[in-house]
Design an enzyme around this catalytic site. Sequence first.
Site, PDB file in Angstrom:
ATOM      1  N   ARG A  37     -52.197  24.468 -50.728  1.00  0.00           N
ATOM      2  CA  ARG A  37     -51.510  23.747 -51.386  1.00  0.00           C
ATOM      3  C   ARG A  37     -51.783  22.527 -52.083  1.00  0.00           C
ATOM      4  O   ARG A  37     -50.851  22.049 -52.993  1.00  0.00           O
ATOM      5  CB  ARG A  37     -50.143  23.273 -50.459  1.00  0.00           C
ATOM      6  CG  ARG A  37     -49.528  24.761 -49.906  1.00  0.00           C
ATOM      7  CD  ARG A  37     -48.476  24.320 -49.066  1.00  0.00           C
ATOM      8  NE  ARG A  37     -49.101  24.369 -47.731  1.00  0.00           N
ATOM      9  CZ  ARG A  37     -48.701  23.893 -46.597  1.00  0.00           C
ATOM     10  NH1 ARG A  37     -47.198  23.738 -46.477  1.00  0.00           N
ATOM     11  NH2 ARG A  37     -49.242  23.860 -45.488  1.00  0.00           N
ATOM     12  N   ASP A  82     -54.433  34.599 -43.191  1.00  0.00           N
ATOM     13  CA  ASP A  82     -53.553  33.561 -42.097  1.00  0.00           C
ATOM     14  C   ASP A  82     -54.032  34.259 -40.810  1.00  0.00           C
ATOM     15  O   ASP A  82     -54.113  35.343 -40.626  1.00  0.00           O
ATOM     16  CB  ASP A  82     -52.315  33.358 -42.436  1.00  0.00           C
ATOM     17  CG  ASP A  82     -51.710  32.106 -41.936  1.00  0.00           C
ATOM     18  OD1 ASP A  82     -51.947  31.188 -42.275  1.00  0.00           O
ATOM     19  OD2 ASP A  82     -51.307  32.384 -40.757  1.00  0.00           O
TER      20      ASP A  82
HETATM   21  O1  1CP Z   1     -47.024  28.528 -48.573  1.00  0.00           O
HETATM   22  C1  1CP Z   1     -48.263  28.593 -48.530  1.00  0.00           C
HETATM   23  O2  1CP Z   1     -48.776  28.863 -49.391  1.00  0.00           O
HETATM   24  C2  1CP Z   1     -48.472  28.246 -47.130  1.00  0.00           C
HETATM   25  C3  1CP Z   1     -49.690  27.425 -46.803  1.00  0.00           C
HETATM   26  C4  1CP Z   1     -50.633  28.233 -45.933  1.00  0.00           C
HETATM   27  C5  1CP Z   1     -51.899  28.367 -46.536  1.00  0.00           C
HETATM   28  C6  1CP Z   1     -52.371  28.079 -47.761  1.00  0.00           C
HETATM   29  C7  1CP Z   1     -50.500  28.882 -44.887  1.00  0.00           C
HETATM   30  C8  1CP Z   1     -49.123  28.768 -44.082  1.00  0.00           C
HETATM   31  N1  1CP Z   1     -51.583  29.382 -44.334  1.00  0.00           N
HETATM   32  C9  1CP Z   1     -52.659  29.189 -45.492  1.00  0.00           C
HETATM   33  C10 1CP Z   1     -53.950  29.807 -45.295  1.00  0.00           C
HETATM   34  C11 1CP Z   1     -54.820  29.686 -44.013  1.00  0.00           C
HETATM   35  N2  1CP Z   1     -54.301  29.561 -42.943  1.00  0.00           N
HETATM   36  C12 1CP Z   1     -56.127  29.803 -44.281  1.00  0.00           C
HETATM   37  C13 1CP Z   1     -56.955  29.936 -45.569  1.00  0.00           C
HETATM   38  C14 1CP Z   1     -58.321  29.758 -45.704  1.00  0.00           C
HETATM   39  C15 1CP Z   1     -58.530  28.400 -46.030  1.00  0.00           C
HETATM   40  O3  1CP Z   1     -59.065  27.610 -45.077  1.00  0.00           O
HETATM   41  O4  1CP Z   1     -58.883  28.117 -47.117  1.00  0.00           O
HETATM   42  C16 1CP Z   1     -56.711  29.703 -43.063  1.00  0.00           C
HETATM   43  C17 1CP Z   1     -57.922  29.574 -42.302  1.00  0.00           C
HETATM   44  C18 1CP Z   1     -55.576  29.471 -42.094  1.00  0.00           C
HETATM   45  C19 1CP Z   1     -55.528  29.532 -40.741  1.00  0.00           C
HETATM   46  C20 1CP Z   1     -54.279  29.057 -39.989  1.00  0.00           C
HETATM   47  N3  1CP Z   1     -52.853  29.401 -40.206  1.00  0.00           N
HETATM   48  C21 1CP Z   1     -54.199  28.295 -38.754  1.00  0.00           C
HETATM   49  C22 1CP Z   1     -55.344  27.726 -38.065  1.00  0.00           C
HETATM   50  C23 1CP Z   1     -55.883  26.609 -38.682  1.00  0.00           C
HETATM   51  C24 1CP Z   1     -55.091  25.444 -38.473  1.00  0.00           C
HETATM   52  O5  1CP Z   1     -54.587  24.757 -39.413  1.00  0.00           O
HETATM   53  O6  1CP Z   1     -54.889  24.979 -37.465  1.00  0.00           O
HETATM   54  C25 1CP Z   1     -52.816  28.216 -38.270  1.00  0.00           C
HETATM   55  C26 1CP Z   1     -52.508  27.333 -37.124  1.00  0.00           C
HETATM   56  C27 1CP Z   1     -51.968  28.909 -39.331  1.00  0.00           C
HETATM   57  C28 1CP Z   1     -50.420  28.826 -39.195  1.00  0.00           C
HETATM   58  C29 1CP Z   1     -50.075  28.457 -40.468  1.00  0.00           C
HETATM   59  N4  1CP Z   1     -49.831  29.125 -41.493  1.00  0.00           N
HETATM   60  C30 1CP Z   1     -49.420  28.353 -42.618  1.00  0.00           C
HETATM   61  C31 1CP Z   1     -49.076  27.218 -41.854  1.00  0.00           C
HETATM   62  C32 1CP Z   1     -48.230  26.144 -42.608  1.00  0.00           C
HETATM   63  C33 1CP Z   1     -49.582  27.427 -40.615  1.00  0.00           C
HETATM   64  C34 1CP Z   1     -49.286  26.123 -39.542  1.00  0.00           C
HETATM   65  C35 1CP Z   1     -47.837  26.014 -39.239  1.00  0.00           C
HETATM   66  C36 1CP Z   1     -47.798  24.977 -37.889  1.00  0.00           C
HETATM   67  O7  1CP Z   1     -47.668  23.955 -38.376  1.00  0.00           O
HETATM   68  O8  1CP Z   1     -47.839  25.461 -36.904  1.00  0.00           O
END
Ligand code: 1CP
Length: 356
Positions: A37, A82
């Site tokens: 984002r 994700d």
């Molecule tokens: O609307 C959107 O575009 C949502 C934003 C978003 C993005 C860009 C989410 C929602 N996920 C992602 C991509 C993503 N998620 C990647 C992409 C590859 C990169 O690194 O460029 C990866 C590796 C993840 C992994 C992920 N998803 C994790 C593990 C990493 C971490 O940050 O701890 C977790 C916990 C998630 C769950 C998730 N998905 C999205 C969000 C906002 C969350 C976290 C929610 C929360 O606060 O628990």
Amino acid sequence: MKDTRPFPPLKNDNLLRAARGEVVDRVPVWVMRQAGRYLPEFQELRKLHDFFTVCRTPELACEVTMQPLRRFDLDASIIFSDILVIPQALGLTVEMHAGVGPVLPQPIRTPEDLKRLTPDGALSRLSYVGDAITMMRHKLDGRVPLIGFTGAPWTLMGYMIEGGGSKTMSKAKAWLYDYPEDSKLLLNLLTDVIVDYLEMQVAAGAQMLQVFESSAEHLTKDEFLVWSVPFLRRIRDDLVDRLTKKAVSTVPLTIFAKGAGHSLKEQSELGYDVIGLDWTVDPVEARAAVGPNITLQGNLDPQDMYRDPSELHTLTTDMVHKFGKSRYIANLGHGITPQTPIASMEVLVDAVHKAL
Ligand code: 1CP
């Protein structure tokens, strides 16, 4: 039709060399959530397509994976997806709500609900991730390695029981005490799917794998050793077994257990090549805890990306000096946050490459 063309040769393999403990030309750097984002071009694409449509459409997933590489001199790419695609493949509905994150409207509440999970065929419902990985290997043309990833069992269990992110993981933690046998059943079921999923990613072309145990921070050390570590160990052991039996070369494996700096020695005994560190861990203490034969990854505080460029440059340089050039991959200590100025990414990457 499956694309079976050979992959282009790798031009910059510093990431893989660092993971294997070999000499590098420069300290490799990539950033957790480097596609996302904070990039206006990602926001533009997301206006047109729902989050999981992007994940499920290889052309779109590859476009988003490529976006940060067009801007920054990064040493790795990570396939856009994700961690919650696994709960989805197990039959749970997962929605992505703007400004909230993932929402599971019908979470697992009681052990009875485990019957709703559909492990049979889960892997085939994840085949789009493999397709995106294969396509991305060709689009990268060998520029940098491609990382695949998964959520770890405890972290996925947390989202499946809480119905989304949670500040406390209170419902999921209550499960560990109220239903210990069913908790083990669920964690083992997730471990089985994860092993299949990672094996599929390697077969599709992933050159390195990261396991995200992002919710380790909610566990005490004792709980981490009981409810996370055995499953992380089995993921690694079963995956290596499978690949060896099929005569497929293994790829380096990273464990990122956020908030588990209390158990670095235990993590170093799991057979992973790389340990990801969050920013609360001191680099010198981490090296002392894991010994010389593990690669460390991390760990700048994502909030430091909001400092002014010269301060950020100094902090990054200091960090790289503390870790050193051997067995080190530079990264943030957790995902980059949505308001991060783009210029900070340029400063970070440049400072890492110039530090040593
Ligand atoms: O609307 C959107 O575009 C949502 C934003 C978003 C993005 C860009 C989410 C929602 N996920 C992602 C991509 C993503 N998620 C990647 C992409 C590859 C990169 O690194 O460029 C990866 C590796 C993840 C992994 C992920 N998803 C994790 C593990 C990493 C971490 O940050 O701890 C977790 C916990 C998630 C769950 C998730 N998905 C999205 C969000 C906002 C969350 C976290 C929610 C929360 O606060 O628990």
